[in-house]
Design an enzyme around this catalytic site. Structure first.
Site, PDB file in Angstrom:
ATOM      1  N   ARG A 139      -7.775  -4.080  -3.455  1.00  0.00           N
ATOM      2  CA  ARG A 139      -7.225  -2.949  -4.237  1.00  0.00           C
ATOM      3  C   ARG A 139      -8.146  -2.683  -5.419  1.00  0.00           C
ATOM      4  O   ARG A 139      -7.987  -3.270  -6.486  1.00  0.00           O
ATOM      5  CB  ARG A 139      -5.807  -3.283  -4.715  1.00  0.00           C
ATOM      6  CG  ARG A 139      -4.863  -3.590  -3.580  1.00  0.00           C
ATOM      7  CD  ARG A 139      -3.445  -3.875  -4.046  1.00  0.00           C
ATOM      8  NE  ARG A 139      -2.697  -4.479  -2.941  1.00  0.00           N
ATOM      9  CZ  ARG A 139      -2.191  -3.797  -1.924  1.00  0.00           C
ATOM     10  NH1 ARG A 139      -2.297  -2.494  -1.892  1.00  0.00           N
ATOM     11  NH2 ARG A 139      -1.551  -4.423  -0.944  1.00  0.00           N
TER      12      ARG A 139
ATOM     13  N   CYS B   8       0.835  -1.212   0.000  1.00  0.00           N
ATOM     14  CA  CYS B   8       0.000   0.000   0.000  1.00  0.00           C
ATOM     15  C   CYS B   8       0.865   1.256   0.000  1.00  0.00           C
ATOM     16  O   CYS B   8       0.546   2.249  -0.664  1.00  0.00           O
ATOM     17  CB  CYS B   8      -0.921   0.030   1.213  1.00  0.00           C
ATOM     18  SG  CYS B   8      -2.092  -1.326   1.238  1.00  0.00           S
TER      19      CYS B   8
HETATM   20  C1  BEZ Z   1       0.515  -4.582   1.863  1.00  0.00           C
HETATM   21  O1  BEZ Z   1       1.703  -4.856   1.876  1.00  0.00           O
HETATM   22  O2  BEZ Z   1       0.107  -3.483   1.484  1.00  0.00           O
HETATM   23  C2  BEZ Z   1      -0.464  -5.617   2.305  1.00  0.00           C
HETATM   24  C3  BEZ Z   1      -0.179  -6.944   2.060  1.00  0.00           C
HETATM   25  C4  BEZ Z   1      -1.080  -7.907   2.467  1.00  0.00           C
HETATM   26  C5  BEZ Z   1      -2.256  -7.533   3.115  1.00  0.00           C
HETATM   27  C6  BEZ Z   1      -2.544  -6.196   3.324  1.00  0.00           C
HETATM   28  C7  BEZ Z   1      -1.656  -5.229   2.910  1.00  0.00           C
END
Ligand code: BEZ
Length: 211
Positions: free
Chosen positions: A124, A47
């Site tokens: 996403r 993110c």
């Molecule tokens: C992230 O790295 O943004 C992420 C990865 C897995 C679940 C939620 C966020």
């Protein structure tokens, strides 16, 4: 069970608390194109790369008359602390509002929670919304994979070219490439189009032109 607004549907209107203060989507949109994206959670690595990249490319969205707005099921305090961290660690200021959707109201309205992937965070999602608040495209990625911001920009170019010229765009189209003329539906239209020397006739069902 939340529903997903589909292509051609009106995007749901909503009011929300954001890092730039409370807003009502339809007023904030102000007649522009919008990229409305969700991400799973603040202070997570994928993110963070996405938020940094949307921010870095914000001038490219603005050049396309397009506003950016993000969302996750996090508090406003978490959002503010995350944005501060991105600025201090990466030197990147996030120039668009981030919605604090702690009660999941907006995420539900846009079908951003996919329980098979996670029942507690948003996937996403990207909604491209036109100036009349109609959904023109949507993209969904799982939690594990970051989006390609170049592709979001290319999609906006393509959607705006279609809206302005009534044309379609081929795979991997970029501005400057030829576009696809809509198919003909009568014998007479087909004959007159075949006689049009300004078109590139690839097949009876495919003609290209420059715009
Ligand atoms: C992230 O790295 O943004 C992420 C990865 C897995 C679940 C939620 C966020």
């Amino acid at each position: 069970m939340s529903t997903i607004p589909r292509i051609g549907d009106p995007a749901p209107d909503f009011t929300a608390n954001t890092t730039q203060g409370p807003l009502t989507f339809s007023e904030w949109q102000n007649g522009k194109w919008v990229v409305f994206f969700s991400h799973p959670a603040d202070f997570t690595p994928v993110c963070t790369t996405e938020l940094a990249e949307f921010s870095r490319r914000a001038p490219d969205f603005e050049a396309r008359n397009t506003k950016l707005i993000g969302l996750s099921i996090d508090s406003i305090h978490s959002h503010l602390a995350w944005l501060e961290s991105i600025e201090s660690k990466m030197g990147i200021e996030v120039p668009f509002p981030m919605i604090a959707d702690i009660d999941t109201k907006v995420a539900q309205a846009f079908g951003m929670i996919h329980p098979g992937e996670s029942s507690t965070v948003t996937v996403r999602a990207v909604f491209v919304i036109d100036p009349s608040r109609t959904v023109r495209a949507l993209i969904y990625y799982p939690l594990s994979n970051g989006r390609n911001i170049d592709e979001v920009l290319r999609l906006i170019d393509s959607l705006q070219a279609s809206a302005a010229n009534g044309i379609a765009t081929p795979a991997n189209w970029r501005p400057g490439d030829k576009v696809i003329v809509p198919p003909t539906t009568t014998v007479a239209a087909r004959k007159s189009r075949l006689a049009d020397e300004k078109l590139e006739h690839v097949a009876p069902y495919m003609a290209l032109k420059s715009i």
